[in-house]
Design a protein around this motif. Structure first.
Motif, PDB file in Angstrom:
ATOM      1  N   MET A  37       0.846  -1.212   0.000  1.00  0.00           N
ATOM      2  CA  MET A  37       0.000   0.000   0.000  1.00  0.00           C
ATOM      3  C   MET A  37       0.877   1.256   0.000  1.00  0.00           C
ATOM      4  O   MET A  37       1.879   1.316   0.690  1.00  0.00           O
ATOM      5  N   ASP A  38       0.484   2.234  -0.808  1.00  0.00           N
ATOM      6  CA  ASP A  38       1.174   3.526  -0.813  1.00  0.00           C
ATOM      7  C   ASP A  38       0.642   4.373   0.348  1.00  0.00           C
ATOM      8  O   ASP A  38      -0.555   4.357   0.628  1.00  0.00           O
ATOM      9  N   ILE A  39       1.539   5.076   0.990  1.00  0.00           N
ATOM     10  CA  ILE A  39       1.111   6.001   2.042  1.00  0.00           C
ATOM     11  C   ILE A  39       1.719   7.371   1.745  1.00  0.00           C
ATOM     12  O   ILE A  39       2.939   7.518   1.674  1.00  0.00           O
ATOM     13  N   TRP A  40       0.844   8.327   1.532  1.00  0.00           N
ATOM     14  CA  TRP A  40       1.281   9.699   1.275  1.00  0.00           C
ATOM     15  C   TRP A  40       1.307  10.420   2.617  1.00  0.00           C
ATOM     16  O   TRP A  40       0.280  10.502   3.297  1.00  0.00           O
ATOM     17  N   ARG A  41       2.463  10.901   2.992  1.00  0.00           N
ATOM     18  CA  ARG A  41       2.611  11.618   4.267  1.00  0.00           C
ATOM     19  C   ARG A  41       2.819  13.087   3.974  1.00  0.00           C
ATOM     20  O   ARG A  41       3.714  13.447   3.219  1.00  0.00           O
ATOM     21  N   ILE A  42       1.983  13.883   4.551  1.00  0.00           N
ATOM     22  CA  ILE A  42       1.956  15.306   4.197  1.00  0.00           C
ATOM     23  C   ILE A  42       2.050  16.146   5.457  1.00  0.00           C
ATOM     24  O   ILE A  42       1.349  15.875   6.439  1.00  0.00           O
ATOM     25  N   ARG A  43       2.908  17.143   5.449  1.00  0.00           N
ATOM     26  CA  ARG A  43       2.846  18.156   6.507  1.00  0.00           C
ATOM     27  C   ARG A  43       2.366  19.431   5.820  1.00  0.00           C
ATOM     28  O   ARG A  43       3.060  19.982   4.964  1.00  0.00           O
ATOM     29  N   GLY A  44       1.168  19.829   6.139  1.00  0.00           N
ATOM     30  CA  GLY A  44       0.512  20.914   5.400  1.00  0.00           C
ATOM     31  C   GLY A  44       0.967  22.300   5.825  1.00  0.00           C
ATOM     32  O   GLY A  44       1.789  22.455   6.721  1.00  0.00           O
ATOM     33  N   GLY A  45       0.412  23.288   5.132  1.00  0.00           N
ATOM     34  CA  GLY A  45       0.623  24.682   5.528  1.00  0.00           C
ATOM     35  C   GLY A  45       1.737  25.397   4.785  1.00  0.00           C
ATOM     36  O   GLY A  45       2.063  26.528   5.109  1.00  0.00           O
ATOM     37  N   LYS A  46       2.328  24.733   3.785  1.00  0.00           N
ATOM     38  CA  LYS A  46       3.415  25.388   3.033  1.00  0.00           C
ATOM     39  C   LYS A  46       2.855  26.076   1.793  1.00  0.00           C
ATOM     40  O   LYS A  46       1.981  25.529   1.125  1.00  0.00           O
ATOM     41  N   ARG A  47       3.378  27.251   1.490  1.00  0.00           N
ATOM     42  CA  ARG A  47       3.018  27.910   0.234  1.00  0.00           C
ATOM     43  C   ARG A  47       3.801  27.250  -0.906  1.00  0.00           C
ATOM     44  O   ARG A  47       4.881  26.718  -0.674  1.00  0.00           O
ATOM     45  N   LEU A  48       3.267  27.287  -2.087  1.00  0.00           N
ATOM     46  CA  LEU A  48       3.961  26.677  -3.229  1.00  0.00           C
ATOM     47  C   LEU A  48       4.589  27.768  -4.098  1.00  0.00           C
ATOM     48  O   LEU A  48       3.932  28.767  -4.415  1.00  0.00           O
ATOM     49  N   GLU A  49       5.821  27.572  -4.461  1.00  0.00           N
ATOM     50  CA  GLU A  49       6.540  28.542  -5.300  1.00  0.00           C
ATOM     51  C   GLU A  49       7.392  27.767  -6.292  1.00  0.00           C
ATOM     52  O   GLU A  49       8.058  26.811  -5.881  1.00  0.00           O
ATOM     53  N   GLY A  50       7.425  28.226  -7.528  1.00  0.00           N
ATOM     54  CA  GLY A  50       8.357  27.611  -8.479  1.00  0.00           C
ATOM     55  C   GLY A  50       7.700  27.238  -9.783  1.00  0.00           C
ATOM     56  O   GLY A  50       6.644  27.758 -10.140  1.00  0.00           O
ATOM     57  N   GLU A  51       8.366  26.323 -10.500  1.00  0.00           N
ATOM     58  CA  GLU A  51       7.954  25.997 -11.860  1.00  0.00           C
ATOM     59  C   GLU A  51       7.786  24.483 -11.978  1.00  0.00           C
ATOM     60  O   GLU A  51       8.583  23.727 -11.431  1.00  0.00           O
ATOM     61  N   TYR A  52       6.768  24.063 -12.686  1.00  0.00           N
ATOM     62  CA  TYR A  52       6.558  22.624 -12.896  1.00  0.00           C
ATOM     63  C   TYR A  52       6.303  22.395 -14.375  1.00  0.00           C
ATOM     64  O   TYR A  52       5.412  23.011 -14.955  1.00  0.00           O
ATOM     65  N   ARG A  53       7.111  21.515 -14.969  1.00  0.00           N
ATOM     66  CA  ARG A  53       6.866  21.142 -16.363  1.00  0.00           C
ATOM     67  C   ARG A  53       5.871  19.992 -16.362  1.00  0.00           C
ATOM     68  O   ARG A  53       6.129  18.918 -15.806  1.00  0.00           O
ATOM     69  N   VAL A  54       4.739  20.241 -16.983  1.00  0.00           N
ATOM     70  CA  VAL A  54       3.614  19.310 -16.887  1.00  0.00           C
ATOM     71  C   VAL A  54       3.958  17.980 -17.565  1.00  0.00           C
ATOM     72  O   VAL A  54       4.536  17.961 -18.659  1.00  0.00           O
TER      73      VAL A  54
END
Ligand code: UD1
Length: 429
Positions: free
Chosen positions: A1-18
C-alpha cells in the motif's frame, strides 16, 4: 500500500513542467497496434496505467522498450488478439484495445473489467459504434468476443459524446473499407491527439475537436514518431494545489486552453492567472472566494476529473461553492475524507455544497480513486498539521513523481510504503 505523508501549511513557489497526458497516452498506445513496424513515442509519463497498457501490448506480441520518457513499440510481430482478464482488470480504459485489435487483427477477445470506482461505466456505446462498422460482437458473462468480420465504413451516431467510444470507433474505422462518419463525437483534446497520431501513421482523419469526425480506411505506415501532449488534468491539479495552499507557480509545456474552465474558476475565486504561450502562472493568497455553480460536462465544459481537485482548493474559500456532477454517478467519493480534514460539504444527489471553513486540520484518510486521492493530498497540503493518505495505488495510476514534483515547489509530502513508517509523525526520508 502507498502512504502519502503530508505536513501541510506550506506555500507553493516555483515551476513545474507538466507531465505527458495519461488519457492521451492510453489510446495512442493501443493505436500502436495498427503499425506493422515501430512507433517512437516521446513524453510518455511513467504511470501505473501506462505500464498496464505496455504489458497488454507485450502480451499481444509487441516488443516494447522504454528509454527515459521515450517508448518504442514494435508491433510487427503481433501474435494474439486475446487479452486475459488479469491484464484487462488493471485499468478501465483497456477497453480501447477492442477497436485497435479489430483494426489490426479483424478480431478481438477480451473481458470486461469488473466493479468500478465512479459508478456504472457501461460500454454499450462502444459496442454500438463497432457493430455499426460491421463487427460481430458476442457478450457472455463479462467476456467480449469480436468474431472475424470485414469492417466497412458507416455513420455512427453517438447519443452521448463518450470519449472511449469515440476512440474505439476511430481505431476500428481505420481498417474499415470506405468512409466512417462519427456524429456526436467527443471533442476532448485527447481525441485530437489520437487523430494527430493516426495521421502520423498515414491515416486520413479529420474533424477531431468538433462533433463530427470522419475517417477513411487506410494502410498504416511502418514507422511513426509522436510526442504526447501535456496532461491537462495534472496541470489543473497543480493549479488547484497552488490555489488552496497559496503561493505562485508556473506550469510550463502545457496548453492553457485545454484547462481554461478550471483556470476560469480559480480566477473567479481570487487567483491571478497569467497565460503566455505554453505557460500559465497561478498566484494565490491562500484564502479564496467561493465560486459556482461548477457544472461538469463533456469538453469544452468543466472536466469531471477536475471536480474533486477544485473542491479541495475551495474548502477554505469564503462563502459557499456549488458543484453539479453530470458525468459519473459516484464522483463525490472524496467527500467523507475531505470532511475528516475539516471540510464542510453537503452532498445531495448530483449537487455538492462546500461551505468554506477557516482552517483544515490533518487526518488519516483513505484514497478512493485516482482524482479523489489527489484531492485528499491537495487538502492535506492546505491543512494544518500532518495528513496521511492510505492509497491502494490509485494516485500513481495518473501522477508521475507526484511527491517529488510537489516537493520541488516547496510542499512537504512523501510517498512511502506500508511498513516503512506507520506513525502519523513522519520522518523525512
Ligand atoms: C474518459 C477519461 C476519464 C474521464 C472521462 C470523462 C480516459 C482513459 N478516461 O473516460 O478520465 O473522466 O473520459 O471525461 O480517457 N457511457 C455510457 N456508455 C458507454 C460509454 C460511456 O453510458 O458506452 C457514459 C459513462 O457511464 C459516463 C459518460 O458516458 O457516464 C462518460 O464516459 P466516457 O466519456 O466514455 O468516459 P471514459 O472514456 O470512460
Amino acid at each position: 500500500m502507498d502512504i502519502w505523508r503530508i505536513r501541510g501549511g506550506k506555500r507553493l513557489e516555483g515551476e513545474y513542467r507538466v507531465q505527458g497526458s495519461k488519457n492521451a497516452s492510453l489510446p495512442i498506445l493501443a493505436a500502436c497496434l495498427l503499425c506493422p513496424g515501430t512507433v517512437e513515442l516521446r513524453r510518455v509519463p511513467r504511470l501505473r496505467d501506462v505500464d498496464a497498457a505496455l504489458e497488454i501490448l507485450e502480451h499481444l506480441g509487441c516488443r516494447v522498450r522504454r528509454e527515459g520518457d521515450r517508448v518504442y513499440i514494435d508491433a510487427s510481430g503481433v501474435s494474439s488478439c486475446e487479452i486475459p482478464h488479469a491484464l484487462m482488470e488493471r485499468m478501465r480504459s483497456s477497453v480501447i484495445f477492442m477497436g485497435a485489435l479489430l483494426s489490426r487483427c479483424g478480431e478481438a477477445h477480451l473481458s470486461l473489467p469488473g466493479g468500478c470506482q465512479l459508478g456504472k461505466r457501461p460500454i454499450d456505446l462502444h459496442l454500438m459504434a463497432l457493430r455499426t462498422l460491421g463487427a460481430q460482437i458476442e457478450e457472455t458473462e463479462g467476456e467480449i468476443r469480436c468474431r472475424p468480420a470485414a469492417l466497412r465504413g458507416g455513420t455512427i451516431l453517438l447519443p452521448f459524446p463518450s470519449v472511449g467510444a469515440t476512440e474505439n470507433a476511430m481505431l476500428a474505422a481505420c481498417a474499415a473499407r470506405g468512409e466512417t462518419v462519427i456524429r456526436g463525437a467527443a471533442r476532448e483534446p485527447e481525441i485530437t491527439a489520437l487523430q494527430d497520431f493516426l495521421c502520423s501513421l498515414g491515416a486520413r482523419i479529420r474533424g477531431a475537436g468538433t462533433d463530427t469526425v470522419r475517417v477513411l480506411g487506410f494502410t498504416p505506415r511502418r514507422r511513426a514518431r509522436f510526442v504526447i501532449p501535456a496532461d491537462r488534468i495534472t496541470a489543473a491539479t497543480f493549479a488547484c494545489a497552488c490555489a488552496g495552499c497559496g503561493g505562485k507557480i508556473s506550469l510550463t509545456g502545457c496548453d492553457p486552453r485545454h484547462f481554461s474552465t478550471v483556470l476560469y474558476f480559480l480566477n473567479q475565486a481570487g487567483c491571478a492567472i497569467i497565460q503566455k504561450n505554453d505557460r500559465v502562472t497561478v498566484s494565490s493568497a491562500g484564502r479564496l472566494r467561493a465560486v459556482g455553480p461548477v457544472i461538469t460536462a463533456p469538453y469544452p465544459g468543466f472536466p469531471t476529473d477536475a471536480q474533486p481537485l477544485l473542491m479541495a482548493a475551495l474548502l477554505r474559500a469564503e462563502g459557499e461553492s456549488l458543484f453539479t456532477e453530470n458525468i459519473f454517478e459516484c464522483r463525490y467519493r472524496q467527500v467523507p475524507a475531505l470532511r475528516k480534514l475539516g471540510g464542510s460539504i453537503c452532498v445531495s444527489g448530483r449537487e455538492a455544497r462546500v461551505r468554506g471553513v477557516e482552517r483544515l486540520h490533518g487526518a488519516a484518510v483513505d484514497a478512493t480513486d485516482l482524482r479523489g486521492g489527489a484531492s485528499m493530498i491537495l487538502a492535506g497540503l492546505a491543512a494544518e498539521g500532518e495528513t496521511l493518505v492510505r492509497d491502494l495505488g490509485h494516485v500513481t495510476r495518473g501522477y508521475e513523481n507526484f511527491d517529488s514534483c510537489l516537493r520541488s515547489l516547496g510542499a512537504e509530502l512523501y510517498l512511502t510504503h506500508e511498513g516503512e513508517n506507520h506513525g502519523l509523525s513522519f520522518q523525512v526520508p
